[in-house]
Design a protein around this motif. Structure first.
Motif, short mmCIF file in Angstrom:
data_model
loop_
_atom_site.label_atom_id
_atom_site.label_comp_id
_atom_site.label_asym_id
_atom_site.label_seq_id
_atom_site.Cartn_x
_atom_site.Cartn_y
_atom_site.Cartn_z
N THR A 216 26.08 -11.09 -29.86
CA THR A 216 25.47 -9.76 -29.74
C THR A 216 23.96 -9.86 -29.53
N ALA A 217 23.33 -10.88 -30.09
CA ALA A 217 21.89 -11.07 -29.86
C ALA A 217 21.63 -11.35 -28.38
N LEU A 218 22.45 -12.21 -27.78
CA LEU A 218 22.30 -12.50 -26.35
C LEU A 218 22.59 -11.26 -25.51
N ALA A 219 23.65 -10.54 -25.85
CA ALA A 219 23.98 -9.31 -25.13
C ALA A 219 22.84 -8.31 -25.26
N ASN A 220 22.27 -8.19 -26.46
CA ASN A 220 21.15 -7.27 -26.68
C ASN A 220 19.97 -7.64 -25.79
N LEU A 221 19.70 -8.91 -25.67
CA LEU A 221 18.58 -9.35 -24.84
C LEU A 221 18.77 -8.89 -23.40
N LEU A 222 19.95 -9.13 -22.86
CA LEU A 222 20.22 -8.77 -21.48
C LEU A 222 20.28 -7.25 -21.30
N LEU A 223 20.96 -6.57 -22.21
CA LEU A 223 21.09 -5.12 -22.10
C LEU A 223 19.77 -4.40 -22.32
N MET A 224 18.92 -4.94 -23.18
CA MET A 224 17.63 -4.30 -23.44
C MET A 224 16.72 -4.36 -22.22
N MET B 154 23.47 -4.77 -35.63
CA MET B 154 22.83 -4.18 -36.81
C MET B 154 23.74 -4.29 -38.03
N ARG B 155 25.03 -4.00 -37.85
CA ARG B 155 25.97 -4.08 -38.97
C ARG B 155 26.07 -5.51 -39.49
N LEU B 156 26.16 -6.47 -38.59
CA LEU B 156 26.27 -7.87 -39.00
C LEU B 156 25.00 -8.34 -39.72
N GLY B 157 23.85 -7.97 -39.18
CA GLY B 157 22.59 -8.38 -39.80
C GLY B 157 22.40 -7.79 -41.18
N MET B 158 22.69 -6.51 -41.32
CA MET B 158 22.56 -5.87 -42.65
C MET B 158 23.58 -6.43 -43.63
N GLN B 159 24.76 -6.79 -43.14
CA GLN B 159 25.76 -7.38 -44.03
C GLN B 159 25.26 -8.70 -44.59
N VAL B 160 24.61 -9.50 -43.76
CA VAL B 160 24.06 -10.78 -44.23
C VAL B 160 23.00 -10.53 -45.30
N VAL B 161 22.12 -9.55 -45.06
CA VAL B 161 21.07 -9.23 -46.03
C VAL B 161 21.71 -8.78 -47.35
N ILE B 162 22.70 -7.91 -47.27
CA ILE B 162 23.39 -7.43 -48.48
C ILE B 162 24.04 -8.59 -49.21
N GLU B 163 24.76 -9.44 -48.49
CA GLU B 163 25.45 -10.57 -49.13
C GLU B 163 24.47 -11.54 -49.77
N PHE C 191 28.89 -16.65 -35.05
CA PHE C 191 29.06 -16.65 -33.60
C PHE C 191 28.89 -15.25 -33.02
N LEU C 192 29.52 -14.25 -33.65
CA LEU C 192 29.43 -12.88 -33.16
C LEU C 192 27.99 -12.36 -33.23
N GLN C 193 27.28 -12.75 -34.27
CA GLN C 193 25.88 -12.33 -34.38
C GLN C 193 25.06 -12.92 -33.23
N ARG C 194 25.33 -14.17 -32.85
CA ARG C 194 24.59 -14.80 -31.74
C ARG C 194 24.98 -14.20 -30.40
#
Length: 132
Positions: free
Chosen positions: A35-43, A85-94, A30-33
C-alpha cells in the motif's frame, strides 16, 4: 533445541512463514509495504489532478472528477490510503497499548473509523462522478 534448553513449539513451517501470535505478521508487513508503494504512485496522479483543478470553477472541477479515469484514480487512492492508514494505526495500537481489552477496542474502532472514512469518500466521488 534453543539456548534455554527447551524445544521450540513452532513448526519449521511456522517459523518460515513468520507468523507471530496474531498469525499475520508477514502478511501485515507485506500489505503495508504494497500500500505504501501504491500510495506513492497514486499520489503522483492525485497531486496532478489537484494541480490541474487549482483555481478552476466548481463546474470544471465536477466535470474533471466526472471523467471515469479521474474518478477511478481518486477511488483507488482513497482505498489504498485507507488500508495503509488502518494498518499503520493498528501497529501503533499494538505497540503502545498494553491493556488487552483496550487494545482490542481500539483496533475495532480503528477499523470502523477507516472504513467509514473510505466509504464516505467513495460515496462523494461516485456521487460527483455520476452527476448526482
Amino acid at each position: 533445541m534453543s539456548s534455554s534448553g527447551h524445544t521450540p513449539m513452532r513448526t519449521p513451517l511456522g517459523r518460515v512463514r513468520g507468523l507471530g501470535s496474531a498469525h499475520s505478521g508477514t502478511e501485515h508487513f507485506f500489505l503495508q509495504r504494497v500500500t505504501a508503494l501504491a500510495n506513492l504512485l497514486l499520489m503522483i496522479a492525485f497531486v496532478g489532478i489537484v494541480i490541474c483543478l487549482a483555481g478552476s470553477t466548481y463546474e470544471h472541477a465536477r466535470s474533471v472528477i466526472g471523467n471515469p479515469l479521474v474518478a477511478v484514480v481518486l477511488l483507488l487512492t482513497l482505498l489504498s490510503v485507507s488500508i495503509h492508514m488502518r494498518l499503520g494505526m493498528q501497529v501503533v495500537i499494538e505497540d503502545y497499548v498494553h491493556t488487552e481489552g483496550t487494545k482490542v477496542l481500539l483496533i475495532i474502532a480503528n477499523t470502523f473509523f477507516t472504513t467509514a472514512i473510505a466509504l464516505a469518500g467513495a460515496f462523494a466521488i461516485i456521487k460527483i462522478s455520476v452527476g448526482g
